[in-house]
Design an enzyme around this catalytic site. Sequence first.
Site: not given
Length: 314
Positions: A238-239, A124, A165-166, A40, A11, A16
Amino acid sequence: MKRIPVILDGDPGHDDAIAWVLANSRPELNILAVSTAAGNQTLAKTTYNAGRIMALIGLDVPLAAGRRKPLFGELIVAPSVHGVSGLDGPALPEPVRPLEDEDAVSFVSRVLEESPEPVALVSTGPLTNTAALLLLRPDLKNKIGHIYMMGGGITKGNWTPAAEFNILVDPEAADIVFRSGLPITMAGLDVTENALVYPEDIERIRCVGNEVSRVVAEWLTFFYGFHQRIGYAGAPVHDAVAVAALVRPDLFTFEAMHVEVELCGDYARGATVGDRLHILKQPPNVSCIMGLYRERFVDLLVEAVAFYGKEPRA
Ligand code: RIB
Ligand code: CA
């Protein structure tokens, strides 16, 4: 070298985008397709961003748009983190390749069917597309070799105190994926909050001196801006951990764990509950990344942008 067939689903989203810059730079990966999720930002925005990222890095593979909203409930977006566009910051090229006519779930099903070997899914964003694929085509599970996903957190949340979040965007999707029996490597907040790129690291990336390194440095600068305002010393990419764990597992520590996704609760919906003490007597369903060598992770990102040449791209 035997290359690993992968499909990227995300996203974008600054992190990402950096994950895809890394994936595209790796000789051991054979990226078959890219699919987009809503998270996102709205699906239209993440899909437009995906096309622009792919144009920037020269990733000429099919791009298919996924589902517009979670399996249940309404979409949550994150403009406070990634901006109104979902990828605020540096100007980017326009998408080059037309979007696939088929939705991502149908298109990815066909890619899996046609692949002579199992494919690694690298997710991701929210797991909506992956869950929809498993619901629509359970017969294709044997063509999914491994799921590498960024999401969740055993010791913390980030969108609520309990949920990352994801996972929070689509907890039911995450529950379907975690119950699938497929091999899953989970890059949760326990490791990704330590995957910090500091300002001096951003300058290392910028000094590589090509167009992609400049853009990645600008993405990191934007992403760090939000996090600096809430007390972070660096940008948590993160991703990129989900991709890095696939290509360089030596940079990480893993813990086999049984993880359940909480679907109810005013305060706990979307939590990934890790049974580290084996109280439930259930077999592990994920390999949870718990630690990393941060400096070597940053080195990997510097190496990734250097892949795109020393000269500014035409
Ligand atoms: O919680 C971090 C995750 O949410 C990352 O994937 C980021 O891109 C957002 O999607
Ligand atoms: Ca993401």
